[in-house]
Scaffold this active site. Structure first.
Site, PDB file in Angstrom:
ATOM      1  N   HIS A   1       0.802  -1.227   0.000  1.00 56.18           N
ATOM      2  CA  HIS A   1       0.000   0.000   0.000  1.00 56.18           C
ATOM      3  C   HIS A   1       0.840   1.284   0.000  1.00 56.18           C
ATOM      4  CE1 HIS A   1      -3.545  -2.381   0.309  1.00 56.18           C
ATOM      5  NE2 HIS A   1      -3.647  -2.486   1.620  1.00 56.18           N
TER       6      HIS A   1
ATOM      7  N   HIS B   1      -9.788   2.333   0.436  1.00 58.09           N
ATOM      8  CA  HIS B   1      -9.687   1.186   1.345  1.00 58.09           C
ATOM      9  C   HIS B   1     -10.758   1.228   2.450  1.00 58.09           C
ATOM     10  CE1 HIS B   1      -7.890  -2.090   3.558  1.00 58.09           C
ATOM     11  NE2 HIS B   1      -6.801  -2.120   2.799  1.00 58.09           N
TER      12      HIS B   1
ATOM     13  N   GLU C   1     -11.480  -3.767  -2.424  1.00 56.97           N
ATOM     14  CA  GLU C   1     -10.631  -2.708  -2.976  1.00 56.97           C
ATOM     15  C   GLU C   1     -10.445  -2.924  -4.470  1.00 56.97           C
ATOM     16  OE1 GLU C   1      -7.078  -3.306  -0.398  1.00 56.97           O
ATOM     17  OE2 GLU C   1      -8.633  -4.368   0.698  1.00 56.97           O
TER      18      GLU C   1
HETATM   19  C1  BGC Z   1      -4.434  -6.373   2.229  1.00 53.97           C
HETATM   20  C2  BGC Z   1      -4.300  -7.030   3.571  1.00 53.97           C
HETATM   21  C3  BGC Z   1      -3.920  -5.967   4.549  1.00 53.97           C
HETATM   22  C4  BGC Z   1      -4.999  -4.896   4.552  1.00 53.97           C
HETATM   23  C5  BGC Z   1      -4.690  -3.766   5.483  1.00 53.97           C
HETATM   24  C6  BGC Z   1      -5.506  -5.340   2.310  1.00 53.97           C
HETATM   25  O1  BGC Z   1      -5.610  -4.703   1.078  1.00 53.97           O
HETATM   26  O2  BGC Z   1      -4.689  -7.297   1.207  1.00 53.97           O
HETATM   27  O3  BGC Z   1      -3.357  -8.081   3.538  1.00 53.97           O
HETATM   28  O4  BGC Z   1      -3.771  -6.496   5.830  1.00 53.97           O
HETATM   29  O5  BGC Z   1      -5.148  -4.385   3.266  1.00 53.97           O
HETATM   30  O6  BGC Z   1      -3.441  -3.291   5.252  1.00 53.97           O
END
Ligand code: BGC
Length: 368
Positions: A120, A194, A332
């Site tokens: 991310h 998110h 997402e």
């Molecule tokens: C990921 C997870 C992660 C979460 C929060 C999601 O997009 O796939 O593995 O823990 O985001 O960071």
């Protein structure tokens, strides 16, 4: 299931944008909160910090409102957040293996912030930026235009990336999210939102009884570090088949290697699309008890379905209620994880002179 308006027989709420201060970050940046109201009865609060969607009030069958997204009450909690609650994610949504990729013959190393992988956007991704925000009202709709400039070398990425995201709330209860970006050097760019949903109301319990339908006949299986293996695997006959509505919890505990590796669902699904970049219905989520639903349309090729497996009840959320295990789920919209290292995946490389554009729509509805 029949869909009806989210505002049955109610007087329309005033449409508009309310703007107020939301505190100052630890390093002295002023943050604001913007509340969008719509004739549908849906109300959405957005922070300039991280472009975070802090709350989404949506009516149930009887018109009763609940806040259907996870979040916090205060800015210091968002500054500490490690779960990306409600945030805009960039430059690259999800994981890049070992934080490494090659582009045009050069090797790049990114921040490794998740078990040796890049996740991310790195240590301080776009979720930790204070975006500049311009509110707008037009044709009975209210919205916000957010901008953020990520400098050359930010978290290891090449080029200055200028991103613009608009949130527009329609009279019909749709939140239309438009992402765009330009760069002055070739770079991966994969922006997403998110939000975690709990359609029974944030803090009310887990999401295992929610019913999900995904327009996806394939998904991208992962290794033990949650990096896709490169395979596009059929969902047919597996717990990953949501091509017809199924409750989230029905098979989450099944004896399945992919569910074991991720501790539940935490996988990218390949959206079945009539044409590349066509705005397509990717997901339908419903809380059968309240009737609240959200339909997600997107122009992106993938959608990460994450069942909040890493939420463990140690972090307090709104109203002092902890974010318990699986108390929210995220859907997402995105390019596939690790695509800079997977030439067969749709490319997420943005080049100078081109514009990255994508649209995702959350349509809040009530189902009978
Ligand atoms: C990921 C997870 C992660 C979460 C929060 C999601 O997009 O796939 O593995 O823990 O985001 O960071």
């Amino acid at each position: 299931m029949t869909i009806r308006s989210t505002n049955p027989g109610r007087t329309p709420s005033p449409v508009g944008v309310h703007r107020e201060p939301f505190g100052t970050t630890a390093d002295g940046r002023a943050v604001e909160r913007f509340t969008l109201t719509s004739a549908s009865g849906v109300t959405i609060a957005v922070l300039s910090y991280g472009g975070v969607i802090q709350s989404i009030l949506a009516p149930d069958r009887a018109g009763a409102l609940a806040d259907v997204t996870l979040g916090y009450d205060t800015l210091p909690e968002y500054e500490k957040d490690k779960s990306y609650l409600g945030a805009l994610v960039g430059r690259y949504a999800n994981r890049i293996r070992a934080g490494r990729f090659s582009l045009d013959g050069r090797d790049y190393t990114l921040a490794q912030n998740a078990g040796g992988n890049h996740l991310h956007g790195g240590m301080r991704g776009f979720n930790k930026a204070v975006w500049s925000v311009e509110p707008f009202e037009e044709h009975g709709e209210s919205g916000l235009a957010l901008e953020h400039v990520s400098p050359d070398g930010d978290e290891g990425y090449p080029g200055t990336l200028r991103s613009r995201v608009t949130y527009r709330l329609t009279a019909g209860g749709e939140l239309v999210i438009d992402f765009s970006a330009t760069t002055d050097a070739a770079t991966p760019a994969n922006l997403t939102q998110h939000a975690y949903f709990n359609l029974a109301g944030s803090g009310s319990g887990d999401i295992l009884g929610h019913v999900l339908e995904l327009s996806a006949s394939r998904f991208t299986p992962v290794d033990a570090t949650l990096i896709p293996t490169g395979e596009l695997r059929s969902v047919h006959g597996t717990p990953f088949d949501f091509s017809t509505p199924e409750s989230v919890g029905a098979r989450i505990g099944a004896d399945d290697e992919q569910l074991r590796l991720a501790g539940g669902y935490d996988h990218n699904f390949v959206i079945d699309r009539p044409a590349a970049a066509a705005l397509t219905l990717a997901a339908r989520l419903t809380d059968p008890v309240s009737g609240r639903g959200v339909d997600i349309h997107t122009t992106e090729p993938g959608i990460q379905f994450y069942t909040g497996n890493f939420l463990d009840g140690t972090v307090m959320g709104k109203g002092g209620v902890p974010h318990r295990y699986r108390s929210g789920l995220a859907l997402e919209t995105q390019h596939f994880p690790n695509s800079p290292n997977e030439p067969a995946f749709p490319s997420a490389i943005l080049r100078p002179g081109a514009e990255h554009r994508s649209r995702t729509v959350y349509h809040f509805v009530v189902r009978e």
